[in-house]
Design a protein around this motif. Structure first.
Motif, PDB file in Angstrom:
ATOM      1  N   ASN A  46       0.824  -1.209   0.000  1.00  0.00           N
ATOM      2  CA  ASN A  46       0.000   0.000   0.000  1.00  0.00           C
ATOM      3  C   ASN A  46       0.860   1.262   0.000  1.00  0.00           C
ATOM      4  OD1 ASN A  46      -2.436  -1.410  -0.054  1.00  0.00           O
ATOM      5  ND2 ASN A  46      -2.489  -1.588   2.168  1.00  0.00           N
ATOM      6  N   LYS A  47       1.941   1.237   0.767  1.00  0.00           N
ATOM      7  CA  LYS A  47       2.839   2.399   0.814  1.00  0.00           C
ATOM      8  C   LYS A  47       3.563   2.584  -0.522  1.00  0.00           C
ATOM      9  CE  LYS A  47       3.614   2.013   5.773  1.00  0.00           C
ATOM     10  NZ  LYS A  47       4.563   1.622   6.809  1.00  0.00           N
ATOM     11  N   LEU A  48       4.043   1.493  -1.094  1.00  0.00           N
ATOM     12  CA  LEU A  48       4.720   1.579  -2.388  1.00  0.00           C
ATOM     13  C   LEU A  48       3.765   2.068  -3.475  1.00  0.00           C
ATOM     14  CD1 LEU A  48       6.918  -1.649  -2.554  1.00  0.00           C
ATOM     15  CD2 LEU A  48       7.700   0.697  -2.368  1.00  0.00           C
ATOM     16  N   TYR A  49       2.545   1.599  -3.413  1.00  0.00           N
ATOM     17  CA  TYR A  49       1.558   2.016  -4.410  1.00  0.00           C
ATOM     18  C   TYR A  49       1.305   3.517  -4.319  1.00  0.00           C
ATOM     19  CZ  TYR A  49      -2.727   2.265  -7.116  1.00  0.00           C
ATOM     20  OH  TYR A  49      -3.673   2.600  -8.043  1.00  0.00           O
ATOM     21  N   ALA A  50       1.097   3.995  -3.099  1.00  0.00           N
ATOM     22  CA  ALA A  50       0.877   5.438  -2.908  1.00  0.00           C
ATOM     23  C   ALA A  50       2.102   6.226  -3.367  1.00  0.00           C
ATOM     24  CB  ALA A  50       0.562   5.730  -1.449  1.00  0.00           C
ATOM     25  N   PHE A  51       3.290   5.730  -3.044  1.00  0.00           N
ATOM     26  CA  PHE A  51       4.533   6.382  -3.433  1.00  0.00           C
ATOM     27  C   PHE A  51       4.683   6.414  -4.953  1.00  0.00           C
ATOM     28  CE2 PHE A  51       9.146   6.319  -4.200  1.00  0.00           C
ATOM     29  CZ  PHE A  51       9.525   7.440  -3.492  1.00  0.00           C
ATOM     30  N   SER A  52       4.377   5.290  -5.596  1.00  0.00           N
ATOM     31  CA  SER A  52       4.535   5.216  -7.049  1.00  0.00           C
ATOM     32  C   SER A  52       3.520   6.089  -7.779  1.00  0.00           C
ATOM     33  CB  SER A  52       4.431   3.774  -7.531  1.00  0.00           C
ATOM     34  OG  SER A  52       3.105   3.298  -7.398  1.00  0.00           O
ATOM     35  N   GLN A  53       2.361   6.296  -7.175  1.00  0.00           N
ATOM     36  CA  GLN A  53       1.358   7.156  -7.793  1.00  0.00           C
ATOM     37  C   GLN A  53       1.706   8.633  -7.620  1.00  0.00           C
ATOM     38  OE1 GLN A  53      -1.295   5.956  -9.638  1.00  0.00           O
ATOM     39  NE2 GLN A  53      -0.151   4.061  -9.342  1.00  0.00           N
ATOM     40  N   LYS A  54       2.398   8.948  -6.548  1.00  0.00           N
ATOM     41  CA  LYS A  54       2.713  10.335  -6.236  1.00  0.00           C
ATOM     42  C   LYS A  54       3.928  10.840  -7.013  1.00  0.00           C
ATOM     43  CE  LYS A  54       3.322  13.337  -2.236  1.00  0.00           C
ATOM     44  NZ  LYS A  54       3.420  13.408  -0.785  1.00  0.00           N
ATOM     45  N   TYR A  55       4.924   9.984  -7.165  1.00  0.00           N
ATOM     46  CA  TYR A  55       6.183  10.404  -7.790  1.00  0.00           C
ATOM     47  C   TYR A  55       6.400   9.658  -9.106  1.00  0.00           C
ATOM     48  CZ  TYR A  55       7.052  12.213  -3.132  1.00  0.00           C
ATOM     49  OH  TYR A  55       6.940  12.876  -1.942  1.00  0.00           O
ATOM     50  N   ASP A  56       6.543  10.411 -10.191  1.00  0.00           N
ATOM     51  CA  ASP A  56       6.811   9.795 -11.491  1.00  0.00           C
ATOM     52  C   ASP A  56       8.300   9.541 -11.691  1.00  0.00           C
ATOM     53  OD1 ASP A  56       4.165   9.643 -12.316  1.00  0.00           O
ATOM     54  OD2 ASP A  56       4.198  11.669 -13.130  1.00  0.00           O
ATOM     55  N   LYS A  57       9.116  10.510 -11.305  1.00  0.00           N
ATOM     56  CA  LYS A  57      10.557  10.367 -11.464  1.00  0.00           C
ATOM     57  C   LYS A  57      11.194  10.196 -10.098  1.00  0.00           C
ATOM     58  CE  LYS A  57      10.744  12.936 -15.743  1.00  0.00           C
ATOM     59  NZ  LYS A  57      11.386  13.979 -16.509  1.00  0.00           N
ATOM     60  N   LEU A  58      12.026   9.175  -9.998  1.00  0.00           N
ATOM     61  CA  LEU A  58      12.696   8.876  -8.734  1.00  0.00           C
ATOM     62  C   LEU A  58      14.194   9.096  -8.882  1.00  0.00           C
ATOM     63  CD1 LEU A  58      10.938   5.487  -7.891  1.00  0.00           C
ATOM     64  CD2 LEU A  58      10.317   7.743  -7.061  1.00  0.00           C
ATOM     65  N   THR A  59      14.816   9.522  -7.810  1.00  0.00           N
ATOM     66  CA  THR A  59      16.270   9.633  -7.795  1.00  0.00           C
ATOM     67  C   THR A  59      16.852   8.222  -7.774  1.00  0.00           C
ATOM     68  OG1 THR A  59      16.444   9.643  -5.391  1.00  0.00           O
ATOM     69  CG2 THR A  59      16.110  11.786  -6.477  1.00  0.00           C
ATOM     70  N   PRO A  60      18.130   8.075  -8.105  1.00  0.00           N
ATOM     71  CA  PRO A  60      18.738   6.738  -8.050  1.00  0.00           C
ATOM     72  C   PRO A  60      18.611   6.072  -6.671  1.00  0.00           C
ATOM     73  CG  PRO A  60      20.148   8.205  -9.295  1.00  0.00           C
ATOM     74  CD  PRO A  60      19.043   9.055  -8.721  1.00  0.00           C
ATOM     75  N   GLN A  61      18.734   6.848  -5.610  1.00  0.00           N
ATOM     76  CA  GLN A  61      18.594   6.285  -4.266  1.00  0.00           C
ATOM     77  C   GLN A  61      17.160   5.821  -4.016  1.00  0.00           C
ATOM     78  OE1 GLN A  61      19.917   9.371  -4.841  1.00  0.00           O
ATOM     79  NE2 GLN A  61      22.071   8.986  -4.451  1.00  0.00           N
ATOM     80  N   GLN A  62      16.193   6.603  -4.464  1.00  0.00           N
ATOM     81  CA  GLN A  62      14.792   6.219  -4.308  1.00  0.00           C
ATOM     82  C   GLN A  62      14.473   4.981  -5.142  1.00  0.00           C
ATOM     83  OE1 GLN A  62      13.020   9.943  -5.495  1.00  0.00           O
ATOM     84  NE2 GLN A  62      12.528  10.495  -3.375  1.00  0.00           N
ATOM     85  N   GLN A  63      15.096   4.883  -6.317  1.00  0.00           N
ATOM     86  CA  GLN A  63      14.890   3.706  -7.159  1.00  0.00           C
ATOM     87  C   GLN A  63      15.391   2.446  -6.466  1.00  0.00           C
ATOM     88  OE1 GLN A  63      16.859   4.518 -10.848  1.00  0.00           O
ATOM     89  NE2 GLN A  63      15.207   5.827 -11.615  1.00  0.00           N
ATOM     90  N   ILE A  64      16.571   2.530  -5.876  1.00  0.00           N
ATOM     91  CA  ILE A  64      17.138   1.375  -5.174  1.00  0.00           C
ATOM     92  C   ILE A  64      16.248   0.964  -4.015  1.00  0.00           C
ATOM     93  CG2 ILE A  64      19.074   0.588  -3.747  1.00  0.00           C
ATOM     94  CD1 ILE A  64      20.891   2.306  -5.580  1.00  0.00           C
ATOM     95  N   LEU A  65      15.807   1.933  -3.245  1.00  0.00           N
ATOM     96  CA  LEU A  65      14.917   1.649  -2.119  1.00  0.00           C
ATOM     97  C   LEU A  65      13.614   1.030  -2.604  1.00  0.00           C
ATOM     98  CD1 LEU A  65      14.450   1.829   0.916  1.00  0.00           C
ATOM     99  CD2 LEU A  65      13.550   4.118   0.566  1.00  0.00           C
TER     100      LEU A  65
END
Length: 110
Positions: A46-65
């Motif tokens: 649920n958290k990942l889904y909300a995060f993925s809907q909110k942010y289209d572009k992720l930093t490399p660190q956010q991508q790894i996480l």
């Protein structure tokens, strides 16, 4: 004295219900540990889904996480029958699509 008897009965009922739940999980072919991991992974989904809907572009660190957390979710969901998470199927697939896109972008950039 009556309160003590009521308390004792309530404790016995709680223990009985917990044992019944464990037996039902085992009859369904699920380990208690795997079921607990699934519950935690469902929260993470649920958290990942909300995060993925909110942010289209992720930093490399956010991508790894994101990739690490998604791996944990996929592993936990794979250990339980599909019928347990059929209501979460669309979220799961959206996270999987995002996961694949990030993996592909990272692979292309290397």
């Amino acid at each position: 004295m009556i309160l003590l008897a009521i308390l004792f009965i309530l404790i016995l009922m709680a223990i009985f219900l917990a044992l019944l739940a464990v037996v039902q999980l085992r009859m369904a072919g699920i380990n208690v540990k795997d079921f607990w991991s699934f519950i935690k992974a469902n929260e993470t989904l649920n958290k990942l889904y909300a995060f993925s809907q909110k942010y289209d572009k992720l930093t490399p660190q956010q991508q790894i996480l994101f990739l690490q957390e998604a791996d944990i979710v996929f592993d936990a969901f794979g250990k339980v029958p599909d019928v347990l998470w059929e209501e979460e199927y669309q979220k799961y697939m959206d996270i999987l699509d995002k996961y694949k896109n990030i993996k592909l972008k990272r692979w292309q950039s290397e």
